[in-house]
Design an enzyme around this catalytic site. Structure first.
Site, PDB file in Angstrom:
ATOM      1  CB  CYS A   9      25.570  36.362   3.456  1.00  0.00           C
ATOM      2  SG  CYS A   9      24.468  36.108   4.867  1.00  0.00           S
ATOM      3  CG  ASN A  12      24.841  35.192  10.240  1.00  0.00           C
ATOM      4  OD1 ASN A  12      25.062  35.144  11.441  1.00  0.00           O
ATOM      5  ND2 ASN A  12      24.889  34.117   9.494  1.00  0.00           N
ATOM      6  CB  CYS A  14      18.954  35.406   3.401  1.00  0.00           C
ATOM      7  SG  CYS A  14      17.663  36.576   3.854  1.00  0.00           S
ATOM      8  NE  ARG A  15      23.200  36.503   0.356  1.00  0.00           N
ATOM      9  CZ  ARG A  15      23.851  37.572  -0.080  1.00  0.00           C
ATOM     10  NH1 ARG A  15      24.368  37.539  -1.300  1.00  0.00           N
ATOM     11  NH2 ARG A  15      23.987  38.643   0.657  1.00  0.00           N
ATOM     12  CB  SER A  16      26.021  33.043   5.790  1.00  0.00           C
ATOM     13  OG  SER A  16      25.426  33.954   6.655  1.00  0.00           O
ATOM     14  CG  ASP A 123      20.680  40.233  -0.658  1.00  0.00           C
ATOM     15  OD1 ASP A 123      19.798  39.516  -0.134  1.00  0.00           O
ATOM     16  OD2 ASP A 123      21.077  41.302  -0.162  1.00  0.00           O
TER      17      ASP A 123
HETATM   18  P1  4NP Z   1      21.718  37.818   3.629  1.00  0.00           P
HETATM   19  O1  4NP Z   1      20.447  38.667   3.128  1.00  0.00           O
HETATM   20  O2  4NP Z   1      22.920  38.715   3.465  1.00  0.00           O
HETATM   21  O3  4NP Z   1      21.751  36.643   2.689  1.00  0.00           O
HETATM   22  O4  4NP Z   1      21.452  37.439   5.067  1.00  0.00           O
HETATM   23  C1  4NP Z   1      20.138  39.920   3.637  1.00  0.00           C
HETATM   24  C2  4NP Z   1      19.493  40.021   4.841  1.00  0.00           C
HETATM   25  C3  4NP Z   1      19.146  41.269   5.334  1.00  0.00           C
HETATM   26  C4  4NP Z   1      19.457  42.410   4.624  1.00  0.00           C
HETATM   27  C5  4NP Z   1      20.125  42.303   3.408  1.00  0.00           C
HETATM   28  C6  4NP Z   1      20.464  41.053   2.916  1.00  0.00           C
HETATM   29  N1  4NP Z   1      19.101  43.694   5.122  1.00  0.00           N
HETATM   30  O5  4NP Z   1      19.333  44.686   4.427  1.00  0.00           O
HETATM   31  O6  4NP Z   1      18.551  43.776   6.248  1.00  0.00           O
END
Ligand code: 4NP
Length: 151
Positions: A9, A12, A14-16, A123
């Site tokens: 994702c 790294n 939240c989703r992955s 997201d």
């Molecule tokens: P992820 O979510 O891609 O599912 O881990 C996010 C985590 C952090 C951020 C964006 C999306 N960020 O902008 O810090």
């Protein structure tokens, strides 16, 4: 030879990490290796987001030992299959691919349940707990299909 699967994702956190934890709970670790990474370097070495930890825990999964790391071109050599969450992840990973073999490893994870439809895992970072619950449900369904493929 073990099959090696990478979940990707943006952050790294939240989703992955959820995808990694869910898939690990459904497979035999002697046969399949599962890891995750982010396309960005925003959260290198960070723990998963507390909202991901929480929805995982509600589903009896502990993802707290995971740490953020950034996707790199070497991951094309280390993994057989690379599942991305959304089209931005897809473009970022594909932009690092060196050849057709690398490109063929990359798929949107929800294409496992909605083949060819290119549905994205949204997201959830800027939303509330509901978004994380929905992400969990989507990833759980997709990982069920992935695990069955490798039985
Ligand atoms: P992820 O979510 O891609 O599912 O881990 C996010 C985590 C952090 C951020 C964006 C999306 N960020 O902008 O810090």
């Amino acid at each position: 030879m073990k099959t090696r699967i990478l979940m990707v994702c943006l952050g790294n956190i939240c989703r992955s990490p959820l995808a990694e934890g869910i898939l690990k709970s459904k497979i035999n670790p002697q046969e399949i290796v599962v890891d995750s990474a982010g396309t960005s370097d925003y959260h290198v070495d960070d723990c998963p987001d507390p909202r991901s930890v929480s929805i995982a825990k509600e589903n009896n999964l502990d993802i707290t030992s995971q740490r953020g790391r950034q996707f790199s071109v070497e991951d094309f050599d280390s993994f057989d299959k690379i599942y991305v969450m959304d089209m931005a992840n897809y473009r970022d990973v594909i932009s690092k691919a060196r050849n057709e073999k690398d490109r063929n490893k990359v798929s949107l994870i929800l294409n496992e349940i909605f083949p060819g439809e290119n549905v994205e895992v949204p997201d959830p970072y800027h939303g509330g707990a509901d978004g994380f619950k929905r992400v969990y449900q989507m990833l759980n369904e997709a990982c069920e299909v992935i695990a069955k493929k490798h039985q």
